[in-house]
Design a protein around this motif. Structure first.
Motif, PDB file in Angstrom:
ATOM      1  N   PRO A 298       0.808  -1.222   0.000  1.00 53.76           N
ATOM      2  CA  PRO A 298       0.000   0.000   0.000  1.00 53.76           C
ATOM      3  C   PRO A 298       0.843   1.275   0.000  1.00 53.76           C
ATOM      4  O   PRO A 298       0.492   2.268  -0.611  1.00 53.76           O
ATOM      5  CB  PRO A 298      -0.814  -0.119   1.294  1.00 53.76           C
ATOM      6  N   MET A 299       1.985   1.233   0.719  1.00 52.02           N
ATOM      7  CA  MET A 299       2.855   2.403   0.794  1.00 52.02           C
ATOM      8  C   MET A 299       4.145   2.135   0.020  1.00 52.02           C
ATOM      9  O   MET A 299       4.919   1.264   0.383  1.00 52.02           O
ATOM     10  CB  MET A 299       3.193   2.725   2.257  1.00 52.02           C
ATOM     11  N   GLN A 300       4.330   2.862  -1.073  1.00 48.11           N
ATOM     12  CA  GLN A 300       5.544   2.723  -1.869  1.00 48.11           C
ATOM     13  C   GLN A 300       6.408   3.959  -1.683  1.00 48.11           C
ATOM     14  O   GLN A 300       5.920   5.090  -1.678  1.00 48.11           O
ATOM     15  CB  GLN A 300       5.197   2.563  -3.352  1.00 48.11           C
ATOM     16  N   GLN A 301       7.724   3.721  -1.528  1.00 46.21           N
ATOM     17  CA  GLN A 301       8.641   4.840  -1.394  1.00 46.21           C
ATOM     18  C   GLN A 301       8.695   5.621  -2.688  1.00 46.21           C
ATOM     19  O   GLN A 301       8.843   5.053  -3.764  1.00 46.21           O
ATOM     20  CB  GLN A 301      10.039   4.338  -1.034  1.00 46.21           C
ATOM     21  N   GLY A 302       8.573   6.932  -2.587  1.00 46.46           N
ATOM     22  CA  GLY A 302       8.637   7.777  -3.768  1.00 46.46           C
ATOM     23  C   GLY A 302      10.003   8.426  -3.908  1.00 46.46           C
ATOM     24  O   GLY A 302      11.012   7.883  -3.488  1.00 46.46           O
ATOM     25  N   HIS A 303      10.023   9.605  -4.482  1.00 48.28           N
ATOM     26  CA  HIS A 303      11.273  10.320  -4.744  1.00 48.28           C
ATOM     27  C   HIS A 303      11.934  10.747  -3.437  1.00 48.28           C
ATOM     28  O   HIS A 303      11.305  11.315  -2.556  1.00 48.28           O
ATOM     29  CB  HIS A 303      10.977  11.552  -5.597  1.00 48.28           C
ATOM     30  N   THR A 304      13.219  10.452  -3.296  1.00 48.17           N
ATOM     31  CA  THR A 304      13.989  10.966  -2.160  1.00 48.17           C
ATOM     32  C   THR A 304      14.952  12.042  -2.636  1.00 48.17           C
ATOM     33  O   THR A 304      15.057  13.099  -2.025  1.00 48.17           O
ATOM     34  CB  THR A 304      14.781   9.832  -1.481  1.00 48.17           C
ATOM     35  N   GLY A 305      15.642  11.758  -3.715  1.00 48.44           N
ATOM     36  CA  GLY A 305      16.580  12.748  -4.240  1.00 48.44           C
ATOM     37  C   GLY A 305      17.346  12.177  -5.415  1.00 48.44           C
ATOM     38  O   GLY A 305      17.158  11.030  -5.832  1.00 48.44           O
ATOM     39  N   PHE A 306      18.241  13.015  -5.966  1.00 45.36           N
ATOM     40  CA  PHE A 306      19.079  12.618  -7.088  1.00 45.36           C
ATOM     41  C   PHE A 306      20.508  12.430  -6.593  1.00 45.36           C
ATOM     42  O   PHE A 306      21.038  13.264  -5.858  1.00 45.36           O
ATOM     43  CB  PHE A 306      19.043  13.678  -8.187  1.00 45.36           C
ATOM     44  N   LEU A 307      21.129  11.320  -7.000  1.00 47.25           N
ATOM     45  CA  LEU A 307      22.511  11.030  -6.646  1.00 47.25           C
ATOM     46  C   LEU A 307      23.389  11.280  -7.868  1.00 47.25           C
ATOM     47  O   LEU A 307      23.191  10.658  -8.918  1.00 47.25           O
ATOM     48  CB  LEU A 307      22.660   9.578  -6.195  1.00 47.25           C
ATOM     49  N   THR A 308      24.337  12.205  -7.728  1.00 45.68           N
ATOM     50  CA  THR A 308      25.258  12.510  -8.819  1.00 45.68           C
ATOM     51  C   THR A 308      26.636  11.966  -8.469  1.00 45.68           C
ATOM     52  O   THR A 308      27.205  12.338  -7.435  1.00 45.68           O
ATOM     53  CB  THR A 308      25.339  14.021  -9.068  1.00 45.68           C
ATOM     54  N   PHE A 309      27.171  11.090  -9.317  1.00 46.84           N
ATOM     55  CA  PHE A 309      28.479  10.481  -9.090  1.00 46.84           C
ATOM     56  C   PHE A 309      29.446  10.962 -10.160  1.00 46.84           C
ATOM     57  O   PHE A 309      29.057  11.264 -11.291  1.00 46.84           O
ATOM     58  CB  PHE A 309      28.384   8.959  -9.152  1.00 46.84           C
ATOM     59  N   ALA A 310      30.722  11.017  -9.790  1.00 50.05           N
ATOM     60  CA  ALA A 310      31.747  11.417 -10.765  1.00 50.05           C
ATOM     61  C   ALA A 310      33.108  10.930 -10.277  1.00 50.05           C
ATOM     62  O   ALA A 310      33.307  10.646  -9.099  1.00 50.05           O
ATOM     63  CB  ALA A 310      31.752  12.937 -10.941  1.00 50.05           C
ATOM     64  N   THR A 311      34.050  10.861 -11.215  1.00 49.95           N
ATOM     65  CA  THR A 311      35.420  10.458 -10.927  1.00 49.95           C
ATOM     66  C   THR A 311      36.357  11.611 -11.251  1.00 49.95           C
ATOM     67  O   THR A 311      36.178  12.297 -12.280  1.00 49.95           O
ATOM     68  CB  THR A 311      35.821   9.235 -11.782  1.00 49.95           C
ATOM     69  N   PHE A 312      37.343  11.822 -10.379  1.00 47.22           N
ATOM     70  CA  PHE A 312      38.340  12.871 -10.644  1.00 47.22           C
ATOM     71  C   PHE A 312      39.708  12.231 -10.765  1.00 47.22           C
ATOM     72  O   PHE A 312      40.143  11.460  -9.917  1.00 47.22           O
ATOM     73  CB  PHE A 312      38.364  13.916  -9.528  1.00 47.22           C
ATOM     74  N   LEU A 313      40.398  12.518 -11.848  1.00 43.50           N
ATOM     75  CA  LEU A 313      41.762  12.035 -12.075  1.00 43.50           C
ATOM     76  C   LEU A 313      42.671  13.225 -12.293  1.00 43.50           C
ATOM     77  O   LEU A 313      42.359  14.128 -13.089  1.00 43.50           O
ATOM     78  CB  LEU A 313      41.827  11.112 -13.302  1.00 43.50           C
ATOM     79  N   ARG A 314      43.786  13.242 -11.580  1.00 41.02           N
ATOM     80  CA  ARG A 314      44.753  14.332 -11.771  1.00 41.02           C
ATOM     81  C   ARG A 314      45.701  13.956 -12.914  1.00 41.02           C
ATOM     82  O   ARG A 314      46.351  12.914 -12.879  1.00 41.02           O
ATOM     83  CB  ARG A 314      45.553  14.579 -10.487  1.00 41.02           C
ATOM     84  N   ILE A 315      45.730  14.799 -13.919  1.00 39.59           N
ATOM     85  CA  ILE A 315      46.561  14.517 -15.096  1.00 39.59           C
ATOM     86  C   ILE A 315      47.739  15.495 -15.143  1.00 39.59           C
ATOM     87  O   ILE A 315      47.556  16.693 -14.995  1.00 39.59           O
ATOM     88  CB  ILE A 315      45.730  14.646 -16.393  1.00 39.59           C
TER      89      ILE A 315
END
Length: 315
Positions: A298-315
Motif C-alpha cells: 500500500p505504501m511505496q517509497q517515492g522520490h527521495t533525491g538525485f545522486l550525482t556520481f563522478a570520478t576525478f583524475l589528476r593529469i
C-alpha cells in the motif's frame, strides 16, 4: 556499546532496539536510572504502546530475547546501522538504505578508505561509512549547525565509532575543508543545499591519484548546476541516478471464473436471444479459482533525491 562487534549479553550503557513490529520500533540506552527535569534520579521506565518496560530488567539478558510487556511482547535486538536508520532521532531529513547502498558501492568505500562527508545531519549515512572504513580508514564529517555536530559526536562515541571519525562544525561551501585534508580523501560526499559551491574544495581534498565523488540533491535544479561545475573542474564519468524502490508481495488470491456455458446454447428457432435473467431472480454464484499473483504494498517509497556520481583524475 559497539555497532560493529556482535555481543551476546546486554550490558548497562548499550543502545538497544525494542522491536514490537516493523512500524513499532524503539531505540534507547540501557540504564537503571535517569535524571528527571527536577534533577532527581528515578528508575528508568520506557513507555510503549504495549505498556511500560523497566529498563533495568534488560541488563544481563541475551540479545534476541522475547520480552513480556503488559499488553503483549517484544524482542530485544542488538543495534546495527540498518536498525539505527529506522529508529534514530531525526534532526534533519535522512538518507535510507536504498540510496545508502548505492552510495557505498559507487564510492568504493572499504576498510582503508579516507572519506569526507559534508552535511552530517542526523548521522544516518555516517554510521554506514564508519562501519565500512573500520580498519585503517577514517571519516571526516562536517556540518554548519553546531548543535547537530555535538549530538552526532556524542552518538558516534556511544556507538563505538569514536576512533574512526572526526566531527567538526564548518561551512564547507564558504571555508572549504581544513588544509590538512588536502590530497587525503579517497571519496567525498556532499549533502548540502548548494553542493555546486563546494566542488572546487572537493578537488583540493581528493588524493593526488584522484578519487570518487557523490552529491545528494532533492531538486533537479541543484543537480544540473552541480553537473555543470563538475564538468568545469574536469570530472569524468558524471552520472545522475534516482533510486525508486518497489516492493511486490507474492500471495494466493481467489479470482471469479466466468461461466461461458451459454455460448454453447442454441438460440430459439425464431433466432431470438436466450431469455435474460429477471432482476428478482437469484443469480447463481460464480465459481472461484485460487491463483498465485503479486501485489504492490500500500505504501511505496517515492522520490527521495538525485545522486550525482563522478570520478576525478589528476593529469
Amino acid at each position: 556499546m559497539s555497532f560493529a562487534k556482535p555481543r551476546r549479553v546486554i550490558a548497562e550503557g548499550d543502545t538497544v532496539i525494542l522491536y514490537i513490529s516493523i512500524n513499532n520500533i524503539h531505540s534507547f540506552e540501557v540504564k537503571s536510572h535517569i535524571t528527571n527535569k527536577h534533577g532527581q534520579k528515578q528508575e528508568y521506565v520506557h513507555q510503549t504502546s504495549y505498556g511500560a518496560l523497566k529498563v533495568q530488567t534488560l541488563i544481563g539478558k541475551e540479545y534476541g530475547s522475547k520480552i513480556s510487556l503488559p499488553k503483549g511482547y517484544a524482542f530485544i535486538l542488538q543495534m546495527n546501522c540498518e536498525l539505527w536508520t529506522m529508529s534514530l532521532p531525526h534532526r534533519t531529513q535522512i538518507l535510507y538504505t536504498p540510496d545508502i547502498s548505492m552510495i557505498l558501492m559507487q564510492l568504493e568505500v572499504k576498510s582503508s578508505s579516507i572519506v569526507i562527508e559534508a552535511g552530517t545531519g542526523s548521522g544516518s549515512l555516517s554510521h554506514y561509512f564508519l562501519r565500512a572504513v573500520q580498519g585503517s580508514g577514517h571519516l571526516f564529517t562536517f556540518d554548519f549547525h553546531e548543535s547537530r555536530v555535538d549530538q552526532a559526536r556524542d552518538e558516534f562515541q556511544k556507538h563505538g565509532f569514536g576512533d574512526y571519525v572526526t566531527v567538526a562544525h564548518r561551512d564547507v561551501c564558504t571555508d572549504g575543508f581544513p588544509e590538512d585534508l588536502n590530497g587525503k580523501a579517497d571519496a567525498v560526499f556532499l549533502d548540502l543545499p548548494a553542493p555546486y559551491k563546494a566542488i572546487g574544495h572537493v578537488v583540493k581534498a581528493l588524493k593526488t591519484t584522484g578519487g570518487r565523488f557523490c552529491a545528494f540533491s532533492p531538486c533537479i535544479e541543484q543537480t544540473q548546476e552541480t553537473c555543470l561545475q563538475l564538468e568545469k573542474y574536469g570530472f569524468l564519468e558524471i552520472q545522475t541516478i534516482e533510486i525508486l524502490q518497489s516492493e511486490h508481495i507474492v500471495r494466493e488470491k481467489n479470482v471469479p471464473v466466468m461461466d461461458l456455458s451459454f455460448v454453447k446454447e442454441k438460440r430459439a428457432e425464431d433466432g431470438s436471444e436466450v431469455k435474460a435473467v429477471r432482476r428478482d431472480e437469484k443469480r447463481p454464484q460464480l465459481p472461484t479459482r485460487r491463483v498465485l499473483t503479486t501485489i504492490n504494498t500500500p505504501m511505496q517509497q517515492g522520490h527521495t533525491g538525485f545522486l550525482t556520481f563522478a570520478t576525478f583524475l589528476r593529469i
